[in-house]
Design a protein around this motif. Structure first.
Motif, mmCIF file in Angstrom:
data_model
loop_
_atom_site.group_PDB
_atom_site.id
_atom_site.type_symbol
_atom_site.label_atom_id
_atom_site.label_comp_id
_atom_site.label_asym_id
_atom_site.label_seq_id
_atom_site.Cartn_x
_atom_site.Cartn_y
_atom_site.Cartn_z
ATOM 1 N N SER A 104 12.557 5.764 -9.831
ATOM 2 C CA SER A 104 11.934 6.701 -8.582
ATOM 3 C C SER A 104 10.626 7.292 -8.758
ATOM 4 N N GLU A 105 10.182 7.059 -10.134
ATOM 5 C CA GLU A 105 8.715 7.621 -10.469
ATOM 6 C C GLU A 105 7.797 6.651 -10.382
ATOM 7 N N MET A 106 7.982 5.203 -9.843
ATOM 8 C CA MET A 106 7.123 4.226 -9.751
ATOM 9 C C MET A 106 6.492 4.299 -8.291
ATOM 10 N N PRO A 107 5.076 3.610 -8.274
ATOM 11 C CA PRO A 107 4.343 3.861 -7.167
ATOM 12 C C PRO A 107 5.016 2.699 -6.045
ATOM 13 N N SER A 108 4.605 3.154 -4.877
ATOM 14 C CA SER A 108 5.073 2.185 -3.658
ATOM 15 C C SER A 108 3.911 1.079 -3.576
ATOM 16 N N LEU A 109 4.338 -0.075 -2.964
ATOM 17 C CA LEU A 109 3.165 -1.004 -2.935
ATOM 18 C C LEU A 109 2.448 -0.589 -1.671
ATOM 19 N N SER A 110 1.131 -0.976 -1.668
ATOM 20 C CA SER A 110 0.167 -0.602 -0.429
ATOM 21 C C SER A 110 0.215 -1.840 0.539
ATOM 22 N N VAL A 111 -0.305 -1.456 1.691
ATOM 23 C CA VAL A 111 -0.504 -2.273 2.514
ATOM 24 C C VAL A 111 -1.712 -3.393 2.126
ATOM 25 N N GLU A 112 -2.598 -2.911 1.396
ATOM 26 C CA GLU A 112 -3.705 -3.832 0.799
ATOM 27 C C GLU A 112 -2.786 -4.918 -0.210
ATOM 28 N N GLN A 113 -1.965 -4.280 -1.030
ATOM 29 C CA GLN A 113 -1.257 -5.083 -2.061
ATOM 30 C C GLN A 113 -0.496 -5.920 -0.999
ATOM 31 N N VAL A 114 0.111 -5.809 -0.331
ATOM 32 C CA VAL A 114 1.253 -6.513 0.387
ATOM 33 C C VAL A 114 0.314 -7.691 0.989
ATOM 34 N N LYS A 115 -1.015 -7.365 1.580
ATOM 35 C CA LYS A 115 -1.785 -8.618 1.805
ATOM 36 C C LYS A 115 -2.175 -9.525 1.027
ATOM 37 N N VAL A 116 -2.266 -9.006 -0.338
ATOM 38 C CA VAL A 116 -2.569 -9.941 -1.595
ATOM 39 C C VAL A 116 -1.534 -10.828 -1.776
ATOM 40 N N ILE A 117 -0.285 -10.158 -1.906
ATOM 41 C CA ILE A 117 0.983 -11.058 -2.129
ATOM 42 C C ILE A 117 1.006 -11.977 -1.006
ATOM 43 N N THR A 118 1.165 -11.635 0.119
ATOM 44 C CA THR A 118 1.263 -12.675 1.380
ATOM 45 C C THR A 118 0.326 -13.959 1.093
#
Ligand SMILES: C[S@@+](CC[C@H](N)C(=O)[O-])C[C@H]1O[C@@H](n2cnc3c(N)ncnc32)[C@H](O)[C@@H]1O
Length: 341
Positions: free
Chosen positions: A45-59
């Protein structure tokens, strides 16, 4: 609209037994406190969430290994403030699907999710009795809102290929409720799926040996067309329970998990087993690491649907039946009206 080239490339990957399924954990934050899941607790629950920019890199990285069914999870995905933008990004080269608890669904959000390119949304309901579902999920009113969410999703699909399912985790104490849950799906015009409880997370006890669960599920499937789980998948529940899993497991080879920091592990129940970070590492190197890890980490402890459906399609005995079942699970359903065979 459905991109035919994307579908053909995906089918080609399935036939060659490549990675075709990604569990993408956007965030672990959740508004529920389910007894079967630990993600709402620390340290997740303390971990960060993925950002839009990070999802772009993942994609971009995933594009190198072909279109994927990307199962957006968590935590509760509807708590991510940029979910719609993320679905838009993912849907360009992939098939985004999502499981959620339904609490935050509105008709407008349902429509926007489908407009953004969502292929499939499943809402979790584990018991036909509202009180039991609420108790399991640690949230009063969870059942009623989940049913409403299913209705909203079913009424706000944009294209026929977009599907809505009710999904239940099969546990020791809800087997007798499945008949009623399928009937509920029928009333709502949606289809019904199951996944087998994994005792690698959560506070509930695993299922005791149960030799007839597969035959009971197969009987229900024969009775109700709305029950669209693959026969080859539910047909192995008894074996999974009696043997403590199904061996071998193809996680890491055909499916992967990406955590909220970009960490890649072969499955959702082994988040700490890192094969690299997709935000910084080469996907081909990660792939190699995953294959090496498969030989070393001895785990066959689950038969959840993310693993079971793919393995049934790729390695199951009766391929024709599996592909027919997969077709029923994913085929077009007229936007005006519910599922019918
Ligand atoms: C981790 S949840 C995240 C999405 C959302 N919060 C929800 O409850 O649907 C994704 C799916 O995994 C299921 N699940 C949770 N704990 C599980 C367990 N121990 N074994 C199998 N499935 C589990 C949930 O019921 C849900 O269908």
């Amino acid at each position: 609209m459905v991109d035919l080239s994307k579908k053909i490339r995906f089918a080609w990957s399935v036939l060659r037994r490549k990675i075709v399924h990604v569990n993408l954990q956007l965030l672990y934050t959740c508004n529920f406190k389910c007894r079967i899941c630990d993600f709402w607790k620390e340290p997740y629950s303390e971990m960060p969430s993925l950002s839009v920019e990070q999802v772009k890199v993942i994609t971009e990285k995933l594009a190198r290994i072909g279109p994927q069914v990307i199962s957006i999870g968590g935590g509760e995905p509807l708590l991510h403030k940029n979910l719609l933008e993320i679905v838009r990004i993912l849907s360009k080269n992939n098939f985004p699907v999502m499981i959620c608890n339904g609490w935050f669904m509105t008709p407008e959000l349902a429509k926007a999710l489908f407009q953004a390119g969502m292929y499939e949304v499943s809402i979790s309901i584990d018991y036909a009795s509202p009180a039991k579902h609420d108790e399991q999920r640690g949230m009063k009113g969870a059942f009623v809102r989940a049913v409403e969410a299913l209705r909203m999703l079913q009424e706000n699909r944009v294209y026929p290929h977009q599907r809505v399912h009710l999904i239940s985790v099969v546990m020791e104490d809800n087997i007798d409720e499945i008949d009623s849950l399928i009937k509920l799906s029928r009333e709502l015009g949606v289809t019904y799926l199951v996944t087998l409880y994994s005792d690698n997370r959560g506070r509930k006890h695993g299922m005791h040996s149960n030799s007839d669960i597969s035959s009971r599920l197969l009987e229900l499937k024969a009775k109700y067309p709305e029950f669209v789980a693959l026969r080859g998948y539910i047909g192995r529940f008894s074996e999974a329970i009696n043997n403590g899993g199904i061996d071998p497991c193809y996680a890491g080879k055909n499916l992967i998990n990406i955590g909220t920091t970009g960490n890649v592990s072969f499955c959702i129940d082994n988040l700490e087993a890192s094969a690299g970070n997709i935000l910084t590492d080469d996907i081909r190197v990660i792939q190699k690491n995953l294959i090496q890890q498969r030989g070393k980490i001895a785990c066959k402890g689950c038969w959840t649907s993310c693993r079971g459906s793919i393995e049934t399609l790729m390695y199951g005995k009766n391929k024709l039946k599996s592909f027919l079942d997969y077709y029923e699970m994913t085929k077009d359903v007229a936007v005006e009206g519910g599922y019918c065979k």
